[in-house]
Design a protein around this motif. Structure first.
Motif, PDB file in Angstrom:
ATOM      1  N   SER A   1      10.979  32.199 -91.787  1.00 25.19           N
ATOM      2  CA  SER A   1      10.987  32.893 -93.067  1.00 25.19           C
ATOM      3  C   SER A   1      11.620  34.264 -92.823  1.00 25.19           C
ATOM      4  CB  SER A   1       9.522  33.066 -93.511  1.00 25.19           C
ATOM      5  OG  SER A   1       9.324  34.216 -94.290  1.00 25.19           O
ATOM      6  N   PRO A   2      12.179  34.892 -93.854  1.00 24.07           N
ATOM      7  CA  PRO A   2      12.750  36.225 -93.665  1.00 24.07           C
ATOM      8  C   PRO A   2      11.698  37.331 -93.556  1.00 24.07           C
ATOM      9  CG  PRO A   2      12.969  35.554 -95.946  1.00 24.07           C
ATOM     10  CD  PRO A   2      12.415  34.366 -95.204  1.00 24.07           C
ATOM     11  N   TYR A   3      10.429  37.004 -93.723  1.00 24.96           N
ATOM     12  CA  TYR A   3       9.381  38.020 -93.696  1.00 24.96           C
ATOM     13  C   TYR A   3       9.098  38.455 -92.262  1.00 24.96           C
ATOM     14  CZ  TYR A   3       8.342  36.797 -98.574  1.00 24.96           C
ATOM     15  OH  TYR A   3       8.399  36.564 -99.926  1.00 24.96           O
ATOM     16  N   LYS A   4       8.954  39.740 -92.073  1.00 21.76           N
ATOM     17  CA  LYS A   4       8.825  40.325 -90.738  1.00 21.76           C
ATOM     18  C   LYS A   4       7.690  39.695 -89.933  1.00 21.76           C
ATOM     19  CE  LYS A   4       8.751  44.722 -88.313  1.00 21.76           C
ATOM     20  NZ  LYS A   4       8.932  46.173 -88.462  1.00 21.76           N
ATOM     21  N   ARG A   5       6.536  39.475 -90.530  1.00 17.79           N
ATOM     22  CA  ARG A   5       5.393  38.945 -89.791  1.00 17.79           C
ATOM     23  C   ARG A   5       5.653  37.532 -89.259  1.00 17.79           C
ATOM     24  NH1 ARG A   5       4.377  39.264 -95.172  1.00 17.79           N
ATOM     25  NH2 ARG A   5       3.418  37.499 -96.253  1.00 17.79           N
ATOM     26  N   ALA A   6       6.411  36.735 -90.000  1.00 19.71           N
ATOM     27  CA  ALA A   6       6.760  35.388 -89.535  1.00 19.71           C
ATOM     28  C   ALA A   6       7.775  35.470 -88.395  1.00 19.71           C
ATOM     29  CB  ALA A   6       7.302  34.551 -90.687  1.00 19.71           C
ATOM     30  N   ILE A   7       8.777  36.328 -88.553  1.00 19.44           N
ATOM     31  CA  ILE A   7       9.793  36.507 -87.505  1.00 19.44           C
ATOM     32  C   ILE A   7       9.132  37.002 -86.217  1.00 19.44           C
ATOM     33  CG2 ILE A   7      11.836  37.824 -86.809  1.00 19.44           C
ATOM     34  CD1 ILE A   7      12.553  37.940 -89.867  1.00 19.44           C
ATOM     35  N   GLN A   8       8.226  37.982 -86.342  1.00 13.09           N
ATOM     36  CA  GLN A   8       7.561  38.509 -85.153  1.00 13.09           C
ATOM     37  C   GLN A   8       6.714  37.435 -84.457  1.00 13.09           C
ATOM     38  OE1 GLN A   8       5.639  41.958 -87.124  1.00 13.09           O
ATOM     39  NE2 GLN A   8       6.550  43.170 -85.452  1.00 13.09           N
ATOM     40  N   THR A   9       6.151  36.524 -85.229  1.00 15.56           N
ATOM     41  CA  THR A   9       5.282  35.500 -84.650  1.00 15.56           C
ATOM     42  C   THR A   9       6.066  34.505 -83.801  1.00 15.56           C
ATOM     43  OG1 THR A   9       3.716  35.763 -86.479  1.00 15.56           O
ATOM     44  CG2 THR A   9       3.520  33.754 -85.178  1.00 15.56           C
ATOM     45  N   VAL A  10       7.295  34.167 -84.203  1.00 15.63           N
ATOM     46  CA  VAL A  10       8.101  33.201 -83.433  1.00 15.63           C
ATOM     47  C   VAL A  10       9.224  33.858 -82.639  1.00 15.63           C
ATOM     48  CG1 VAL A  10       7.557  31.240 -84.926  1.00 15.63           C
ATOM     49  CG2 VAL A  10       9.596  32.641 -85.408  1.00 15.63           C
ATOM     50  N   GLY A  11       9.365  35.156 -82.759  1.00 14.30           N
ATOM     51  CA  GLY A  11      10.448  35.855 -82.074  1.00 14.30           C
ATOM     52  C   GLY A  11      10.392  35.751 -80.565  1.00 14.30           C
ATOM     53  N   GLY A  12       9.200  35.676 -80.009  1.00 12.55           N
ATOM     54  CA  GLY A  12       9.047  35.598 -78.558  1.00 12.55           C
ATOM     55  C   GLY A  12       9.626  34.320 -77.977  1.00 12.55           C
ATOM     56  N   ILE A  13       9.412  33.193 -78.659  1.00  9.39           N
ATOM     57  CA  ILE A  13       9.958  31.930 -78.137  1.00  9.39           C
ATOM     58  C   ILE A  13      11.473  31.933 -78.264  1.00  9.39           C
ATOM     59  CG2 ILE A  13       9.607  30.580 -80.258  1.00  9.39           C
ATOM     60  CD1 ILE A  13       9.306  29.318 -76.599  1.00  9.39           C
ATOM     61  N   ALA A  14      12.009  32.521 -79.318  1.00 10.94           N
ATOM     62  CA  ALA A  14      13.470  32.613 -79.455  1.00 10.94           C
ATOM     63  C   ALA A  14      14.051  33.459 -78.322  1.00 10.94           C
ATOM     64  CB  ALA A  14      13.841  33.198 -80.815  1.00 10.94           C
ATOM     65  N   SER A  15      13.411  34.590 -78.033  1.00 12.70           N
ATOM     66  CA  SER A  15      13.881  35.449 -76.929  1.00 12.70           C
ATOM     67  C   SER A  15      13.830  34.710 -75.608  1.00 12.70           C
ATOM     68  CB  SER A  15      13.027  36.715 -76.832  1.00 12.70           C
ATOM     69  OG  SER A  15      13.233  37.529 -77.956  1.00 12.70           O
ATOM     70  N   TRP A  16      12.752  34.001 -75.365  1.00 11.70           N
ATOM     71  CA  TRP A  16      12.595  33.252 -74.126  1.00 11.70           C
ATOM     72  C   TRP A  16      13.699  32.200 -73.973  1.00 11.70           C
ATOM     73  CZ3 TRP A  16      10.941  28.153 -72.793  1.00 11.70           C
ATOM     74  CH2 TRP A  16      10.585  27.997 -71.452  1.00 11.70           C
ATOM     75  N   LEU A  17      14.107  31.611 -75.111  1.00  7.81           N
ATOM     76  CA  LEU A  17      15.187  30.610 -75.106  1.00  7.81           C
ATOM     77  C   LEU A  17      16.577  31.249 -75.099  1.00  7.81           C
ATOM     78  CD1 LEU A  17      13.717  28.204 -77.819  1.00  7.81           C
ATOM     79  CD2 LEU A  17      13.956  27.709 -75.366  1.00  7.81           C
ATOM     80  N   HIS A  18      16.627  32.586 -75.190  1.00  4.82           N
ATOM     81  CA  HIS A  18      17.889  33.325 -75.318  1.00  4.82           C
ATOM     82  C   HIS A  18      18.636  32.913 -76.583  1.00  4.82           C
ATOM     83  CE1 HIS A  18      17.211  34.902 -71.319  1.00  4.82           C
ATOM     84  NE2 HIS A  18      17.050  33.663 -70.882  1.00  4.82           N
TER      85      HIS A  18
END
Length: 187
Positions: free
Chosen positions: A50-67
């Motif tokens: 979702s474009p909402y910050k709280r949703a992005i922050q919740t899944v952002g770590g796995i995206a970073s880990w996957l590069h």
């Protein structure tokens, strides 16, 4: 080959009226790290939010880990309950679940919100067939999507969701074949 969608309800955020920009709380940030740790074990291929910050922050770590970048998808945003904050949230939410076609002024009915959520879900199932996709989203829209595929996911189910929460939905094409809560499995 099955497609797995990991619907991730965002972690705790401190409530304010900035629906899109509201960030995770300190507790939410800690829980988002646990979400990342869990999803690392699930062989995630893509991360959408979702474009909402709280949703992005919740899944952002796995995206970073996957590069990878978090792909933003507008249609996974939370259902708009009303155009202005409601006086009694519980009464307002019960009314829209009791009458799926009812909408508060400038808000979305369950029917309208579900339609947009299911439409993007079906597109993702087609585009990422055979993949594992993590989707950062919100409680109401998440349950409305799940309800489309299986009516047992209803208002009482929504009331039992945790924050965060993770449900793995396994599909064969567009046929839902299994739902498993994985947040509690690891906690």
């Amino acid at each position: 080959m099955p497609t797995n969608l990991y619907l991730v309800r965002h972690a705790h955020s401190t409530y304010n009226h900035d629906e899109q920009g509201r960030p995770l709380s300190e507790r939410g940030l800690k829980d988002a790290q646990l979400v990342t740790d869990i999803l690392k074990l699930e062989n995630i291929d893509y991360v959408i939010s979702s474009p909402y910050k709280r949703a992005i922050q919740t899944v952002g770590g796995i995206a970073s880990w996957l590069h990878n970048e978090v792909m933003i998808e507008e249609n996974f945003k939370e259902r708009k309950l009303a155009g202005v904050p409601v006086e009694n949230f519980n009464e307002a939410i019960i009314k829209v679940w009791d009458n799926p076609e009812f909408a508060w002024e400038s808000g979305e009915s369950n029917v309208v919100a579900q339609k947009r959520g299911v439409q993007i879900t079906l597109e993702i199932l087609k585009k990422y067939e055979g993949k594992n996709v993590a989707i950062g989203t919100h409680g109401n829209i998440m349950v409305l999507i799940m309800n489309y595929f299986n009516a047992e996911f209803d208002f009482s189910f929504w009331q039992e969701l945790e924050m965060p929460d993770i449900y793995k939905l396994t599909f064969e094409k567009t046929q839902l074949v299994e739902v498993k809560q994985i947040w509690r499995q690891y906690n």
